[in-house]
Motif scaffolding. Sequence first.
Motif, PDB file in Angstrom:
ATOM      1  N   ALA A 180       0.843  -1.190   0.000  1.00  0.00           N
ATOM      2  CA  ALA A 180       0.000   0.000   0.000  1.00  0.00           C
ATOM      3  C   ALA A 180       0.877   1.238   0.000  1.00  0.00           C
ATOM      4  O   ALA A 180       2.053   1.194   0.381  1.00  0.00           O
ATOM      5  CB  ALA A 180      -0.924   0.007   1.217  1.00  0.00           C
ATOM      6  N   LEU A 181       0.299   2.372  -0.412  1.00  0.00           N
ATOM      7  CA  LEU A 181       1.011   3.642  -0.374  1.00  0.00           C
ATOM      8  C   LEU A 181       0.604   4.408   0.875  1.00  0.00           C
ATOM      9  O   LEU A 181      -0.585   4.552   1.170  1.00  0.00           O
ATOM     10  CB  LEU A 181       0.710   4.469  -1.623  1.00  0.00           C
ATOM     11  CG  LEU A 181       1.255   3.937  -2.952  1.00  0.00           C
ATOM     12  CD1 LEU A 181       0.872   4.871  -4.091  1.00  0.00           C
ATOM     13  CD2 LEU A 181       2.779   3.771  -2.892  1.00  0.00           C
ATOM     14  N   VAL A 182       1.589   4.878   1.588  1.00  0.00           N
ATOM     15  CA  VAL A 182       1.371   5.663   2.795  1.00  0.00           C
ATOM     16  C   VAL A 182       1.885   7.075   2.549  1.00  0.00           C
ATOM     17  O   VAL A 182       2.976   7.255   2.016  1.00  0.00           O
ATOM     18  CB  VAL A 182       2.103   5.036   4.003  1.00  0.00           C
ATOM     19  CG1 VAL A 182       1.951   5.907   5.236  1.00  0.00           C
ATOM     20  CG2 VAL A 182       1.578   3.634   4.272  1.00  0.00           C
ATOM     21  N   LEU A 183       1.088   8.063   2.911  1.00  0.00           N
ATOM     22  CA  LEU A 183       1.503   9.458   2.813  1.00  0.00           C
ATOM     23  C   LEU A 183       1.765   9.989   4.214  1.00  0.00           C
ATOM     24  O   LEU A 183       0.905   9.868   5.098  1.00  0.00           O
ATOM     25  CB  LEU A 183       0.429  10.290   2.116  1.00  0.00           C
ATOM     26  CG  LEU A 183       0.729  11.784   1.917  1.00  0.00           C
ATOM     27  CD1 LEU A 183       0.113  12.288   0.610  1.00  0.00           C
ATOM     28  CD2 LEU A 183       0.212  12.635   3.085  1.00  0.00           C
ATOM     29  N   ILE A 184       2.953  10.543   4.430  1.00  0.00           N
ATOM     30  CA  ILE A 184       3.318  11.104   5.736  1.00  0.00           C
ATOM     31  C   ILE A 184       3.560  12.590   5.565  1.00  0.00           C
ATOM     32  O   ILE A 184       4.414  13.001   4.771  1.00  0.00           O
ATOM     33  CB  ILE A 184       4.581  10.433   6.296  1.00  0.00           C
ATOM     34  CG1 ILE A 184       4.396   8.926   6.413  1.00  0.00           C
ATOM     35  CG2 ILE A 184       4.943  11.025   7.658  1.00  0.00           C
ATOM     36  CD1 ILE A 184       5.663   8.179   6.777  1.00  0.00           C
ATOM     37  N   THR A 185       2.797  13.410   6.274  1.00  0.00           N
ATOM     38  CA  THR A 185       3.078  14.842   6.247  1.00  0.00           C
ATOM     39  C   THR A 185       4.338  15.102   7.068  1.00  0.00           C
ATOM     40  O   THR A 185       4.547  14.489   8.120  1.00  0.00           O
ATOM     41  CB  THR A 185       1.900  15.668   6.810  1.00  0.00           C
ATOM     42  OG1 THR A 185       1.607  15.225   8.139  1.00  0.00           O
ATOM     43  CG2 THR A 185       0.665  15.512   5.949  1.00  0.00           C
ATOM     44  N   LEU A 186       5.160  16.014   6.574  1.00  0.00           N
ATOM     45  CA  LEU A 186       6.444  16.307   7.208  1.00  0.00           C
ATOM     46  C   LEU A 186       6.484  17.743   7.710  1.00  0.00           C
ATOM     47  O   LEU A 186       5.858  18.630   7.130  1.00  0.00           O
ATOM     48  CB  LEU A 186       7.589  16.098   6.204  1.00  0.00           C
ATOM     49  CG  LEU A 186       7.704  14.724   5.547  1.00  0.00           C
ATOM     50  CD1 LEU A 186       8.812  14.741   4.496  1.00  0.00           C
ATOM     51  CD2 LEU A 186       7.985  13.643   6.591  1.00  0.00           C
ATOM     52  N   HIS A 187       7.206  17.946   8.782  1.00  0.00           N
ATOM     53  CA  HIS A 187       7.441  19.310   9.262  1.00  0.00           C
ATOM     54  C   HIS A 187       8.456  19.988   8.346  1.00  0.00           C
ATOM     55  O   HIS A 187       9.374  19.353   7.817  1.00  0.00           O
ATOM     56  CB  HIS A 187       7.995  19.291  10.688  1.00  0.00           C
ATOM     57  CG  HIS A 187       7.009  18.801  11.707  1.00  0.00           C
ATOM     58  ND1 HIS A 187       5.883  19.515  12.069  1.00  0.00           N
ATOM     59  CD2 HIS A 187       6.987  17.668  12.459  1.00  0.00           C
ATOM     60  CE1 HIS A 187       5.201  18.848  12.979  1.00  0.00           C
ATOM     61  NE2 HIS A 187       5.847  17.728  13.235  1.00  0.00           N
ATOM     62  N   TYR A 188       8.292  21.293   8.171  1.00  0.00           N
ATOM     63  CA  TYR A 188       9.303  22.059   7.447  1.00  0.00           C
ATOM     64  C   TYR A 188      10.498  22.291   8.358  1.00  0.00           C
ATOM     65  O   TYR A 188      10.398  22.215   9.595  1.00  0.00           O
ATOM     66  CB  TYR A 188       8.726  23.399   6.987  1.00  0.00           C
ATOM     67  CG  TYR A 188       7.733  23.277   5.848  1.00  0.00           C
ATOM     68  CD1 TYR A 188       8.174  23.095   4.547  1.00  0.00           C
ATOM     69  CD2 TYR A 188       6.363  23.339   6.083  1.00  0.00           C
ATOM     70  CE1 TYR A 188       7.275  22.981   3.495  1.00  0.00           C
ATOM     71  CE2 TYR A 188       5.452  23.231   5.042  1.00  0.00           C
ATOM     72  CZ  TYR A 188       5.923  23.042   3.750  1.00  0.00           C
ATOM     73  OH  TYR A 188       5.028  22.930   2.709  1.00  0.00           O
ATOM     74  N   ARG A 189      11.635  22.578   7.750  1.00  0.00           N
ATOM     75  CA  ARG A 189      12.879  22.734   8.507  1.00  0.00           C
ATOM     76  C   ARG A 189      12.762  23.805   9.580  1.00  0.00           C
ATOM     77  O   ARG A 189      13.247  23.631  10.712  1.00  0.00           O
ATOM     78  CB  ARG A 189      14.036  23.084   7.548  1.00  0.00           C
ATOM     79  CG  ARG A 189      15.375  23.319   8.255  1.00  0.00           C
ATOM     80  CD  ARG A 189      15.882  22.044   8.904  1.00  0.00           C
ATOM     81  NE  ARG A 189      17.092  22.244   9.678  1.00  0.00           N
ATOM     82  CZ  ARG A 189      17.117  22.651  10.943  1.00  0.00           C
ATOM     83  NH1 ARG A 189      15.986  22.860  11.599  1.00  0.00           N
ATOM     84  NH2 ARG A 189      18.263  22.793  11.585  1.00  0.00           N
ATOM     85  N   ASP A 190      12.108  24.929   9.266  1.00  0.00           N
ATOM     86  CA  ASP A 190      12.039  26.015  10.252  1.00  0.00           C
ATOM     87  C   ASP A 190      11.056  25.740  11.386  1.00  0.00           C
ATOM     88  O   ASP A 190      10.934  26.533  12.320  1.00  0.00           O
ATOM     89  CB  ASP A 190      11.701  27.340   9.573  1.00  0.00           C
ATOM     90  CG  ASP A 190      10.392  27.286   8.796  1.00  0.00           C
ATOM     91  OD1 ASP A 190       9.702  26.244   8.869  1.00  0.00           O
ATOM     92  OD2 ASP A 190      10.051  28.269   8.121  1.00  0.00           O
ATOM     93  N   GLU A 191      10.346  24.611  11.328  1.00  0.00           N
ATOM     94  CA  GLU A 191       9.462  24.222  12.429  1.00  0.00           C
ATOM     95  C   GLU A 191      10.188  23.380  13.472  1.00  0.00           C
ATOM     96  O   GLU A 191       9.671  23.178  14.583  1.00  0.00           O
ATOM     97  CB  GLU A 191       8.271  23.423  11.887  1.00  0.00           C
ATOM     98  CG  GLU A 191       7.341  24.211  10.986  1.00  0.00           C
ATOM     99  CD  GLU A 191       6.226  23.362  10.407  1.00  0.00           C
ATOM    100  OE1 GLU A 191       5.161  23.913  10.121  1.00  0.00           O
ATOM    101  OE2 GLU A 191       6.426  22.139  10.242  1.00  0.00           O
ATOM    102  N   ILE A 192      11.357  22.885  13.118  1.00  0.00           N
ATOM    103  CA  ILE A 192      12.112  22.014  14.025  1.00  0.00           C
ATOM    104  C   ILE A 192      12.972  22.862  14.955  1.00  0.00           C
ATOM    105  O   ILE A 192      13.750  23.710  14.506  1.00  0.00           O
ATOM    106  CB  ILE A 192      13.021  21.045  13.240  1.00  0.00           C
ATOM    107  CG1 ILE A 192      12.188  20.260  12.209  1.00  0.00           C
ATOM    108  CG2 ILE A 192      13.740  20.098  14.184  1.00  0.00           C
ATOM    109  CD1 ILE A 192      11.092  19.422  12.798  1.00  0.00           C
ATOM    110  N   LEU A 193      12.812  22.648  16.246  1.00  0.00           N
ATOM    111  CA  LEU A 193      13.605  23.394  17.228  1.00  0.00           C
ATOM    112  C   LEU A 193      15.037  22.879  17.240  1.00  0.00           C
ATOM    113  O   LEU A 193      15.271  21.673  17.133  1.00  0.00           O
ATOM    114  CB  LEU A 193      12.988  23.254  18.624  1.00  0.00           C
ATOM    115  CG  LEU A 193      11.564  23.795  18.783  1.00  0.00           C
ATOM    116  CD1 LEU A 193      11.053  23.521  20.191  1.00  0.00           C
ATOM    117  CD2 LEU A 193      11.527  25.288  18.491  1.00  0.00           C
TER     118      LEU A 193
END
Length: 282
Positions: A180-193
């Motif tokens: 199956a295909l899974v879609l994972i939303t990712l945080h943008y770089r500037d959201e990571i502390l």
Amino acid sequence: MKRRDPGNPRSKPSPAREDEAAAIQGIWSGTISFSLVAIPVQLVTAVEAGRVSFRMLHRTDYSPLRRRMFCPKEDSIVPPDEIIRGYEVGPDRYVLITDEELESVSPERSRTIEIVEFIDMKEVDSVYFDHPYYLLPLKGGEKAYQLLAEAMRRTNKAGLAKFVLDEREYLVAVKSSEGALVLITLHYRDEILPDKDISPKEGSSNAEEKDHMKKGVKKMMAAFAPGKYADKRRKKTLDLLRKKAKETAPVEAPEPEEEEGEGPPDLIAALEESMRRMKKNR
């Protein structure tokens, strides 16, 4: 359709079952595209919230309570036509913005998940992972869907893409998982502390201490089996609610009364309460 267990990855909906795909509530539908390939798909949730939710009731009559926008300065409920948006730039200082201004910078709703490159998911730190979804094939896309899933499985690659959902542009990774295909939303770089202030400073340790720590980890190594674990508090809470439902009759909220006043019921109640306080202070 049999209800799937979100804790068991092998119970995910099969892409070959078109009847199951139709029975699942879709969040979004469109196409996955790359190069000259376009595959019609449907986005569905992959995780069910395990939280037990409660409604807040009025103790005296069991009416469900509702939230209203309250102005502390005027001591009154604010009607919807008087509510505007403000972005806080300092203590009690705001930049006002209108719905039209926000709409002018909002991306158009996307009908395509356009893969721009294929990456190795092992290179993506898990801190970037946000939320998982399943992608199910729609009618006519089954063969191309299976070919893409198999190609990504064999190459151990994931497709990196951007697409718009609910007026927000997401960075996503599309990967293959058990056909199956899974879609994972990712945080943008500037959201990571940044973690430079979190990691402890390097200290001196001898070979014996390192060996002892390594042996301790190795002794407890095991294959990941999520089915072994469960939210015990949630289970106990549900057991308690089922027990109470059998032993005591549920309370019933009264029928909502028709509005006869000039304003909303909550506003009238707030005005009456304000008048009572004024009389007490005389």
